[in-house]
Design an enzyme around this catalytic site. Structure first.
Site, PDB file in Angstrom:
ATOM      1  N   SER A 219       0.873  -1.135  -0.100  1.00 51.38           N
ATOM      2  CA  SER A 219       0.175  -0.093   0.233  1.00 51.38           C
ATOM      3  C   SER A 219       0.756   0.985  -0.138  1.00 51.38           C
ATOM      4  CB  SER A 219      -0.484  -0.193   1.371  1.00 51.38           C
ATOM      5  OG  SER A 219      -0.220   0.083   1.657  1.00 51.38           O
TER       6      SER A 219
ATOM      7  N   ASP B  36      -2.720   7.780   8.474  1.00 53.33           N
ATOM      8  CA  ASP B  36      -3.498   6.508   9.335  1.00 53.33           C
ATOM      9  C   ASP B  36      -2.794   6.086   9.882  1.00 53.33           C
ATOM     10  OD1 ASP B  36      -2.351   5.152   7.296  1.00 53.33           O
ATOM     11  OD2 ASP B  36      -4.076   4.710   5.863  1.00 53.33           O
TER      12      ASP B  36
ATOM     13  N   HIS C  42       0.694   4.565   6.969  1.00 51.05           N
ATOM     14  CA  HIS C  42       1.080   5.462   5.635  1.00 51.05           C
ATOM     15  C   HIS C  42       1.443   6.804   5.955  1.00 51.05           C
ATOM     16  CE1 HIS C  42      -1.814   2.012   4.289  1.00 51.05           C
ATOM     17  NE2 HIS C  42      -1.111   1.832   4.075  1.00 51.05           N
TER      18      HIS C  42
END
EC number: 3.1.1.-
Length: 388
Positions: free
Chosen positions: A42, A318, A321
């Site tokens: 991600s 978050d 990240h």
């Protein structure tokens, strides 16, 4: 006297012509026309997850993309590190998600997918091996061999393997941990070799972050605000210690193989420990989410997430990240930093390094004084790199 003036004039003209004939390459100037390809999880996902899954992906909705008013599937409030690296490489296009139909991949593509792993079969995601095979499927129709060989391939993966291992094996002893690290890094080597056999020759490998210091990990393992979960940090360090020697061996035994390693682990720790130096107000909790560290559920429709007032004061957007501000810093470090941060060369140097030429320098283990140690987030320790 006149002869001296004429001599000076001739020397000046010669100097000017020399400078124009051999311009210095700085800050992306005179960067060759190449592509940037990214692989991993991600951290480098440019929107593939929302294409791959049938479910609504939170990263496709506000507040993701808040800083750009563009929630496009990236795990940040704005751009991610490869976006900045591409910009510095003078790539005029946004690096698109490869799995999205009808996108312009002429200057590269992101094959990274959230939840990706090296081992196993991730749900609604792709292993690194599957990402490389997807690249191979697209190669013939989009990029010739010479273009691929000159282009840059960035990889960041492995975090999910260790997060899952620790969750599923909470009592694993040192022997089991070492065996798992060996399995993960061996698979990484095999997948890099597969990518090399597909025509790639210039690799940028990012070490794992201090996984135990991620806000979601602190929250899940109840570490409090000032401590990291050291079991995961230890796994990340064991993994990272194998990367440089592995790539050195590949460069010495594989014709044309070129690489550099970005010390992402210490780049995160320096910002965690000396946050004031980088103008981060909060480094142990997230800007968006719920829980003790505001680390869960950012963007999920059924979660009433808290959103910070000013995301640029946070290291993490978050639970896992980084904010766009931090991502831009990492982009600068990758492209132009010295060997304290990225070695044996930075991305700017890797791009212009002659194709097929053997590497003259290799990765060197950092000295004890050049390695930042995990500690309380409020620490003002002066150990390690001072300002990167």
């Amino acid at each position: 006297m006149a002869n001296n003036c004429n001599l000076v004039s001739v020397l000046c003209v010669f100097l000017v012509l020399t400078l124009f004939h051999n311009p210095i390459t700085v800050a992306g100037q005179n960067t060759p026309v190449v592509a940037l390809f990214t692989f991993g999880d991600s951290n480098f996902d440019a929107g593939n997850k929302q294409t791959l899954t049938r479910a609504l992906v939170a990263q496709g909705f506000w507040p993701y993309g808040k800083s750009r008013d563009d929630p496009n599937g990236k795990f940040s409030d704005g751009l991610i590190t490869p976006d900045f690296v591409a910009k510095f490489m003078k790539i005029p296009l946004v690096i698109p998600p490869a799995l999205q139909p009808n996108v312009n991949v002429s200057r590269g593509a992101s094959f990274a997918v959230a939840d990706a792993t090296l081992l196993g079969a991730p749900v609604e995601s792709l292993t690194l091996n599957q990402q490389v095979r997807k690249f191979n499927q697209m190669k013939a129709a989009n990029w010739n061999d010479d273009f691929v060989k000159k282009s840059v391939f960035m990889i960041y993966i492995g975090a999910n393997d260790y997060l899952n291992f620790t969750k599923n094996n909470p009592n694993a002893d040192a022997s089991a941990q070492q065996a798992f690290v060996t399995s993960v890094t061996n698979k990484l080597k095999n997948d890099i070799s597969l990518l090399y056999s597909s025509g790639a020759s210039k690799f940028v490998i990012q070490t794992l972050a201090p996984l135990g210091c991620l806000p979601i990990v602190r929250q899940d393992y109840n570490t409090g605000m000032d401590q990291c979960y050291e079991k995961l940090n230890d796994l990340a360090k064991q993994h990272n210690e194998k990367i440089g020697p592995m790539l050195n061996e590949m460069a010495r035994t594989t014709p044309g193989f070129q690489f550099t390693v970005f010390d992402f682990y210490n780049a995160i720790l320096t910002r965690t420990q000396r946050n004031a130096n980088f103008r981060f107000f909060v480094t142990n909790a997230s800007c968006c989410g719920v829980g003790t560290h505001d680390a869960y559920g950012c963007g999920l429709p059924n979660v009433h997430s808290r959103l910070c007032e000013y995301q640029r004061s946070y290291l993490f957007f978050d639970g896992r990240h980084n904010t766009e501000k931090a991502q831009e810093m990492f982009g600068h470090l990758l492209f132009g930093a010295d060997t304290n941060v990225v070695q044996p060369m930075n991305v700017r140097e890797l791009v212009v390094y002659p194709v097929d030429e053997p590497m003259r320098e290799f990765w060197v283990p950092p000295t004890t004084s050049a390695t930042v140690q995990a500690s309380d987030s409020s620490s003002s320790s002066s150990r390690g790199y001072e300002y990167y």
